[in-house]
Scaffold this motif. Structure first.
Motif, PDB file in Angstrom:
ATOM      1  N   THR A 200       0.890  -1.231  -0.101  1.00  0.00           N
ATOM      2  CA  THR A 200      -0.035   0.030  -0.105  1.00  0.00           C
ATOM      3  C   THR A 200       0.773   1.268  -0.175  1.00  0.00           C
ATOM      4  OG1 THR A 200      -1.945   1.022   0.931  1.00  0.00           O
ATOM      5  CG2 THR A 200      -0.311   0.204   2.530  1.00  0.00           C
ATOM      6  N   GLY A 201       0.340   2.291  -0.398  1.00  0.00           N
ATOM      7  CA  GLY A 201       1.032   3.645  -0.331  1.00  0.00           C
ATOM      8  C   GLY A 201       1.867   3.970  -1.763  1.00  0.00           C
ATOM      9  N   ALA A 202       2.221   2.808  -2.385  1.00  0.00           N
ATOM     10  CA  ALA A 202       3.125   3.120  -3.582  1.00  0.00           C
ATOM     11  C   ALA A 202       2.421   3.250  -5.179  1.00  0.00           C
ATOM     12  CB  ALA A 202       3.862   1.768  -3.656  1.00  0.00           C
ATOM     13  N   SER A 203       1.372   2.489  -5.293  1.00  0.00           N
ATOM     14  CA  SER A 203       0.894   2.510  -6.745  1.00  0.00           C
ATOM     15  C   SER A 203      -0.265   3.712  -6.846  1.00  0.00           C
ATOM     16  CB  SER A 203       0.428   1.049  -6.843  1.00  0.00           C
ATOM     17  OG  SER A 203      -0.039   1.004  -8.260  1.00  0.00           O
ATOM     18  N   GLU A 204      -0.276   3.912  -8.190  1.00  0.00           N
ATOM     19  CA  GLU A 204      -1.149   4.853  -8.582  1.00  0.00           C
ATOM     20  C   GLU A 204      -2.485   4.248  -8.612  1.00  0.00           C
ATOM     21  OE1 GLU A 204       0.011   6.277 -12.301  1.00  0.00           O
ATOM     22  OE2 GLU A 204       1.295   8.019 -11.502  1.00  0.00           O
ATOM     23  N   ASN A 205      -2.444   2.726  -8.682  1.00  0.00           N
ATOM     24  CA  ASN A 205      -3.844   2.080  -8.771  1.00  0.00           C
ATOM     25  C   ASN A 205      -4.149   1.525  -7.466  1.00  0.00           C
ATOM     26  OD1 ASN A 205      -4.307   2.177 -11.606  1.00  0.00           O
ATOM     27  ND2 ASN A 205      -2.351   0.594 -11.553  1.00  0.00           N
ATOM     28  N   GLY A 206      -3.618   1.986  -6.165  1.00  0.00           N
ATOM     29  CA  GLY A 206      -3.908   1.461  -4.995  1.00  0.00           C
ATOM     30  C   GLY A 206      -3.119   0.349  -4.545  1.00  0.00           C
ATOM     31  N   VAL A 207      -3.858  -0.379  -3.315  1.00  0.00           N
ATOM     32  CA  VAL A 207      -3.268  -1.552  -3.129  1.00  0.00           C
ATOM     33  C   VAL A 207      -3.106  -2.607  -4.078  1.00  0.00           C
ATOM     34  CG1 VAL A 207      -5.608  -2.495  -2.125  1.00  0.00           C
ATOM     35  CG2 VAL A 207      -3.415  -3.161  -0.884  1.00  0.00           C
ATOM     36  N   PHE A 208      -2.061  -3.348  -3.929  1.00  0.00           N
ATOM     37  CA  PHE A 208      -1.874  -4.374  -4.952  1.00  0.00           C
ATOM     38  C   PHE A 208      -0.881  -5.641  -4.350  1.00  0.00           C
ATOM     39  CE2 PHE A 208       2.006  -1.963  -5.383  1.00  0.00           C
ATOM     40  CZ  PHE A 208       3.104  -2.916  -5.702  1.00  0.00           C
ATOM     41  N   ARG A 209      -1.122  -6.778  -4.772  1.00  0.00           N
ATOM     42  CA  ARG A 209      -0.431  -7.943  -4.454  1.00  0.00           C
ATOM     43  C   ARG A 209       0.915  -8.206  -5.386  1.00  0.00           C
ATOM     44  NH1 ARG A 209      -4.033 -13.302  -4.359  1.00  0.00           N
ATOM     45  NH2 ARG A 209      -1.855 -14.319  -3.976  1.00  0.00           N
ATOM     46  N   TRP A 210       2.030  -8.121  -4.781  1.00  0.00           N
ATOM     47  CA  TRP A 210       3.345  -8.445  -5.118  1.00  0.00           C
ATOM     48  C   TRP A 210       3.567  -9.870  -5.521  1.00  0.00           C
ATOM     49  CZ3 TRP A 210       8.683  -6.565  -3.399  1.00  0.00           C
ATOM     50  CH2 TRP A 210       9.563  -6.685  -4.401  1.00  0.00           C
ATOM     51  N   THR A 211       3.187 -10.471  -6.605  1.00  0.00           N
ATOM     52  CA  THR A 211       2.987 -11.709  -6.941  1.00  0.00           C
ATOM     53  C   THR A 211       4.258 -12.549  -7.143  1.00  0.00           C
ATOM     54  OG1 THR A 211       2.564 -11.493  -9.156  1.00  0.00           O
ATOM     55  CG2 THR A 211       0.645 -11.687  -7.843  1.00  0.00           C
ATOM     56  N   GLU A 212       5.276 -11.846  -7.614  1.00  0.00           N
ATOM     57  CA  GLU A 212       6.690 -12.264  -7.685  1.00  0.00           C
ATOM     58  C   GLU A 212       7.189 -12.420  -6.457  1.00  0.00           C
ATOM     59  OE1 GLU A 212       5.666  -9.903 -11.478  1.00  0.00           O
ATOM     60  OE2 GLU A 212       5.517  -9.448  -9.366  1.00  0.00           O
ATOM     61  N   ALA A 213       7.070 -11.770  -5.703  1.00  0.00           N
ATOM     62  CA  ALA A 213       7.809 -11.838  -4.223  1.00  0.00           C
ATOM     63  C   ALA A 213       6.715 -12.875  -3.814  1.00  0.00           C
ATOM     64  CB  ALA A 213       7.384 -10.688  -3.414  1.00  0.00           C
ATOM     65  N   GLU A 214       5.581 -13.097  -3.823  1.00  0.00           N
ATOM     66  CA  GLU A 214       4.814 -14.098  -3.101  1.00  0.00           C
ATOM     67  C   GLU A 214       5.603 -15.499  -3.645  1.00  0.00           C
ATOM     68  OE1 GLU A 214       0.652 -11.997  -2.916  1.00  0.00           O
ATOM     69  OE2 GLU A 214       0.916 -13.407  -4.438  1.00  0.00           O
TER      70      GLU A 214
END
Length: 264
Positions: A200-214
């Motif tokens: 959160t706090g980073a993307s212009e599209n709001g909260v997101f999942r970082w799938t590569e890290a997952e």
């Protein structure tokens, strides 16, 4: 400010009826809505307060082992009552804003507003939680649609959120000291069948999942597993507090710190 009516329902059914009035808007904790009204960025003719609806308050565990939190439950209550069952989520709630905000702001209001820098959306998404409304149940992956945008329909109220409880979790937050919103924050939740990472706090599209890290952490839950993983700064928020490139870098830093905290 300007003149408007205030409805004070005591049940969800009465709140839904009140919201059917023309230009009616729900009022939960008011930590976002009231400043918006003062700035005249919104002008509803009716505010429907959810504060007096007892069925929308409280924290408990259900028979499925999920943590159930009423939509009108304050951040301070979540911080106190969720600590034993879901310490990662309780820690998130305990660090929202300041004491005044934590004692008035509610989890339902935060999730319904979906501010791109709010804390709760990261916890909800990383947990794979379910958002319960007066009409239906919405999986977290289907709920958050973009900046200040959710799957909620007109007149729909967040009455409860059900959280699967992970084996371990941590919320790592890089604080913007003036607003106390996260400049970038990451919630990491480790489940038996894999890891979920929400930013959160980073993307212009709001909260997101970082799938590569997952994927990397599901195979090897260590900070070293994240080596070489990067995010592009192209669609990150860029403002006086930090560029998109800086926020993209912080995503990696905050994720590593969260994993290190979990591993002790």
């Amino acid at each position: 400010m300007y003149n408007f009516d205030v409805e004070m329902p005591t049940t969800v059914a009465d709140a839904v009826k009140a919201l059917a009035r023309e230009e009616a808007q729900p009022l939960s904790g008011g930590q976002t809505l009231i400043p918006t009204l003062k700035a005249r960025l919104a002008a509803p003719s009716v505010l429907v307060s959810l504060h007096g609806i007892a069925e929308m308050k409280g924290v408990c565990k259900n028979d499925a082992g999920q943590l159930c939190i009423g939509g009108a439950t304050t951040h301070a209550t979540v911080a106190a009552q969720a600590a034993a069952d879901y310490p990662g989520l309780a820690s998130l709630a305990a660090r929202i804003g300041d004491p005044a905000v934590r004692n008035r702001g509610t989890i339902g209001g935060s999730v319904a507003n979906n501010d791109p820098s709010a804390c709760y959306p990261a916890g909800v998404l990383a947990s794979g939680a379910t958002v319960i409304t007066n009409k239906r149940e919405i999986a977290a992956d289907d709920y958050f649609l973009g900046m200040f945008e959710t799957a909620l329909e007109e007149g729909e109220i967040v009455t409860e959120i059900k959280f699967p409880i992970p084996q371990a979790s941590h919320y790592e937050k890089h604080l913007q000291p003036a607003s106390r919103f996260p400049l970038v924050a990451v919630f990491v939740a480790k489940f038996a069948d894999g890891v979920r990472v929400a930013v959160t706090g980073a993307s212009e599209n709001g909260v997101f999942r970082w799938t590569e890290a997952e994927a990397a952490l599901s195979g090897n839950f260590s900070a070293e597993a994240l080596a070489g993983l990067t995010l592009s700064g192209d669609q990150m928020i860029s403002d006086l507090h930090g560029s998109g490139t800086y926020r993209a870098h912080l995503c990696g830093v905050m994720t590593k710190r969260a994993v290190i905290a979990i591993n002790g």
